[in-house]
Scaffold this motif. Structure first.
Motif, PDB file in Angstrom:
ATOM      1  N   GLY A 132       0.523  -1.554  13.487  1.00  0.00           N
ATOM      2  CA  GLY A 132      -0.286  -0.835  12.504  1.00  0.00           C
ATOM      3  C   GLY A 132      -1.722  -1.331  12.477  1.00  0.00           C
ATOM      4  O   GLY A 132      -2.667  -0.540  12.591  1.00  0.00           O
ATOM      5  N   LEU A 133      -1.903  -2.631  12.363  1.00  0.00           N
ATOM      6  CA  LEU A 133      -3.276  -3.142  12.329  1.00  0.00           C
ATOM      7  C   LEU A 133      -3.957  -2.931  13.674  1.00  0.00           C
ATOM      8  O   LEU A 133      -5.165  -2.687  13.743  1.00  0.00           O
ATOM      9  CB  LEU A 133      -3.314  -4.630  11.940  1.00  0.00           C
ATOM     10  N   ALA A 168      -8.786   2.552  16.076  1.00  0.00           N
ATOM     11  CA  ALA A 168      -9.384   3.805  15.583  1.00  0.00           C
ATOM     12  C   ALA A 168     -10.722   3.523  14.901  1.00  0.00           C
ATOM     13  O   ALA A 168     -11.690   4.281  15.070  1.00  0.00           O
ATOM     14  CB  ALA A 168      -8.418   4.494  14.618  1.00  0.00           C
ATOM     15  N   ALA A 169     -10.781   2.424  14.147  1.00  0.00           N
ATOM     16  CA  ALA A 169     -12.038   2.084  13.471  1.00  0.00           C
ATOM     17  C   ALA A 169     -13.120   1.747  14.503  1.00  0.00           C
ATOM     18  O   ALA A 169     -14.283   2.122  14.347  1.00  0.00           O
ATOM     19  CB  ALA A 169     -11.825   0.907  12.515  1.00  0.00           C
ATOM     20  N   ASP A 170     -12.728   1.057  15.565  1.00  0.00           N
ATOM     21  CA  ASP A 170     -13.690   0.756  16.639  1.00  0.00           C
ATOM     22  C   ASP A 170     -14.209   2.042  17.280  1.00  0.00           C
ATOM     23  O   ASP A 170     -15.404   2.171  17.539  1.00  0.00           O
ATOM     24  CB  ASP A 170     -13.024  -0.115  17.715  1.00  0.00           C
ATOM     25  N   ASP A 216      -8.587  13.082  15.270  1.00  0.00           N
ATOM     26  CA  ASP A 216      -7.746  12.726  14.128  1.00  0.00           C
ATOM     27  C   ASP A 216      -7.852  11.249  13.738  1.00  0.00           C
ATOM     28  O   ASP A 216      -7.081  10.764  12.911  1.00  0.00           O
ATOM     29  CB  ASP A 216      -6.276  13.089  14.409  1.00  0.00           C
ATOM     30  N   ASP A 217      -8.796  10.530  14.298  1.00  0.00           N
ATOM     31  CA  ASP A 217      -8.880   9.091  14.002  1.00  0.00           C
ATOM     32  C   ASP A 217      -9.113   8.798  12.518  1.00  0.00           C
ATOM     33  O   ASP A 217      -8.473   7.921  11.944  1.00  0.00           O
ATOM     34  CB  ASP A 217      -9.990   8.428  14.827  1.00  0.00           C
ATOM     35  N   LEU A 218     -10.019   9.548  11.898  1.00  0.00           N
ATOM     36  CA  LEU A 218     -10.339   9.258  10.502  1.00  0.00           C
ATOM     37  C   LEU A 218      -9.144   9.570   9.600  1.00  0.00           C
ATOM     38  O   LEU A 218      -8.790   8.790   8.719  1.00  0.00           O
ATOM     39  CB  LEU A 218     -11.573  10.050  10.063  1.00  0.00           C
ATOM     40  N   GLU A 219      -8.519  10.682   9.869  1.00  0.00           N
ATOM     41  CA  GLU A 219      -7.334  11.058   9.089  1.00  0.00           C
ATOM     42  C   GLU A 219      -6.217  10.019   9.283  1.00  0.00           C
ATOM     43  O   GLU A 219      -5.546   9.613   8.325  1.00  0.00           O
ATOM     44  CB  GLU A 219      -6.867  12.437   9.554  1.00  0.00           C
ATOM     45  N   ASN A 220      -6.050   9.573  10.515  1.00  0.00           N
ATOM     46  CA  ASN A 220      -5.020   8.567  10.789  1.00  0.00           C
ATOM     47  C   ASN A 220      -5.307   7.260  10.058  1.00  0.00           C
ATOM     48  O   ASN A 220      -4.374   6.600   9.580  1.00  0.00           O
ATOM     49  CB  ASN A 220      -4.917   8.299  12.290  1.00  0.00           C
ATOM     50  N   LEU A 221      -6.561   6.891   9.973  1.00  0.00           N
ATOM     51  CA  LEU A 221      -6.881   5.650   9.262  1.00  0.00           C
ATOM     52  C   LEU A 221      -6.332   5.689   7.847  1.00  0.00           C
ATOM     53  O   LEU A 221      -5.752   4.718   7.360  1.00  0.00           O
ATOM     54  CB  LEU A 221      -8.401   5.426   9.210  1.00  0.00           C
TER      55      LEU A 221
END
Lengths: 90, 442
Positions: free
Chosen positions: B351-352, B358-360, B370-375
């Motif tokens: 998870g981390l 995704a944050a990188d 979909d990275d922001l939504e996944n975060l």
């Protein structure tokens, strides 16, 4: 659904022991979901009477004995959703 | 009975301080290095010799002293739990692991005031009936280790064995079950609890794991009493606390504040204007971001911050200068947190890892749609699902970042631009400008 008579029993996972086989979610989808990586997420709360047999089976069949029935509900943090800002919610 | 046997350390024999609230940092400046045992005793008097253990526990309870490792758990409650064990011996661990990478207050305290820490550990041992005191100091805190060693060599006639153990330089090494695990088996990873350390810890004995700053406060409470301790504090929580303040121009200072002091006042006391900064990371990597506007006049007090979903935590006050990108700053913290997972629990490892990746991508503007939504979803999924609270800390920090830097995240997501430098991310040409906007308008 009635709670289990006598002492309420809840499911708990030893997170360190759990290796994500996913068997528990297959046996007891009513109370256990898998996350994006295949590790169990518990709905929390006491196991209802009508699911107790299935819950015991899931506990017995966990290959690494990471799933347990415990007398008290584990700390609420196990199921408390995070309040997300509106713009990331869909 | 514990009373004011001599004048409180912020008065009387001590030098006048710039800050009237200096208690742990009263006396010679931090830059002067380790205070000798002779100077320590001359300044504060000897540790009280005869104190009833029960009265001592009660005095700590009355003082309202909170644990200063980050969780702000009442110290008296913990002491009482260990003192009230059914049977067997006990151990006190002075926790100076300070794995928080940006926090410096514990290492600074140990480097300058080792005898306050040791006095506090001895008092705690007396209160809970412990037969051993362990000083657990982060192995990369070289000045602190040297200072504690020197302090131990100076002392004579302490009532119990004291040993110094170096903590591995890892973020989770100071987590209390990891402390016990390391002292028992040389492995500084958290273990499944229960049993909790205060029930069964080092060598199977009930173990009080208490942060070094908390113990230093206890050393003063033992001398001057709970009423004296409670005479500081401007809001809900009594007493003072050490903080690490970081800001523009690389400022990193350890200061002591009276609980309830505001961010505006704290920054000003260090010669800075809080409003030159856009956001602040409060409480360490287990804490969260807030805009400076929102918190500049909020009392820095655990209770007041908790009400707002923030944390006093380890006392980190990291100011983000105006013109720096909050998404990039957050990605850096999350990368660190993912790297510091003890790699024992799936939701934490994977998870981390996924959150950090995704944050990188968002920070560097080479993200997937979909990275922001996944975060957001993953922050929820990892919450509460580790053997220790490590994933909770990362999730909380992420959620605060998504709130505080929402405009920045949306800008990165939707336009692949960064307000800090105006550049366009690598993948921008491929996907075209303004390919999507998510959620509500700013």
């Amino acid at each position: 659904m009635r709670a289990h008579l006598g002492r309420d029993l809840s499911l708990a996972v030893d997170r360190i022991a759990c290796d994500g086989s996913g068997l528990c979610a297959e046996l007891l989808p009513e109370l256990i979901e898998l996350d994006d990586w295949g590790y169990p997420m518990l709905t929390g709360g006491p196991v209802p009477d009508d699911l107790m047999t299935l819950a015991r089976r899931a506990v017995d069949r966990c290959p690494v004995l990471a799933l347990r029935l415990v007398a008290r509900q584990p700390a609420a943090r196990a199921s408390r959703p995070v309040a997300l800002p509106e713009f990331v919610r869909r | 009975m514990i009373g004011a046997q001599s004048l409180p350390p912020s008065h009387g024999r001590t030098q006048p301080q710039q800050q009237s609230t200096a208690r742990l940092l009263a006396g010679p400046p931090l830059a002067d290095g380790t205070e000798s045992h002779a100077a320590h005793v001359a300044r504060l008097g000897p540790l009280p010799g005869r104190i009833d253990p029960g009265a001592l526990v009660a005095e700590i309870e009355r003082s309202g002293l909170l644990g200063r490792g980050g969780a702000a758990f009442p110290a008296g409650t913990k002491w009482r739990a260990v003192a009230g064990r059914a049977s067997g011996g006990a151990v006190v661990v002075a926790n100076g692991a300070e794995g928080e990478p940006r926090s410096h207050k514990d290492r600074a305290l140990m480097a300058a005031r080792p005898h306050l820490v040791i006095d506090g550990g001895l008092l705690a041992a007396r209160a809970v009936g412990a037969g051993e005191l362990v000083l657990y100091v982060g192995s990369d805190h070289h000045a602190a280790i040297a200072s504690m060693r020197r302090a131990l060599a100076e002392r004579r006639g302490d009532a119990l064995p004291i040993r110094l153990m170096e903590a591995p330089a890892r973020y989770v090494a100071g987590e209390s079950s990891a402390v016990v695990h390391f002292l028992n088996e040389g492995d500084a990873r958290p273990t499944a609890v229960p049993p909790r350390p205060y029930v069964r810890g080092v060598g199977g004995r009930a173990t009080l794991v208490q942060n070094v700053e908390s113990l230093a406060h206890a050393a003063l409470i033992g001398r001057f009493g709970a009423e004296w301790y409670r005479s500081a504090g401007r809001d809900s929580t009594p007493g003072t606390a050490l903080v690490t303040v970081q800001g523009a121009d690389g400022m990193a200072k350890v200061a002591e504040l009276e609980y309830g002091t505001t961010l505006r006042e704290l920054a000003a006391s260090l010669g800075h204007d809080a409003r030159d900064h856009r956001a602040v990371l409060l409480g360490g990597y287990f804490g969260g971001w807030a805009t400076v506007d929102a918190v500049v006049d909020v009392p820095l007090d655990p209770a007041r911050l908790t009400e707002r979903g923030l944390a006093f935590g380890c006392g980190l006050v990291a100011l983000l200068p105006a013109g720096t990108c909050g998404v990039q700053a957050t990605a850096g913290v999350l990368r660190y947190m993912a790297g510091e997972s003890a790699r024992q629990c799936g939701p934490c490892v994977f998870g981390l890892g996924a959150i950090s990746a995704a944050a990188d991508r968002l920070a560097e503007r080479r993200h997937a749609p979909d990275d922001l939504e996944n975060l957001g979803r993953w922050a929820n999924q990892v919450q509460g699902r580790g053997g220790c609270h490590h994933p909770d800390g990362a999730a909380g920090l992420l959620v605060s970042a998504l709130e505080v830097f929402h405009a920045e995240f949306r800008l990165h997501q939707a336009t692949r631009r960064c307000s800090a430098d105006g550049t366009i991310g690598l993948a921008a040409a491929a996907s075209g400008p303004g390919d999507l906007a998510i959620g509500r308008a700013a």
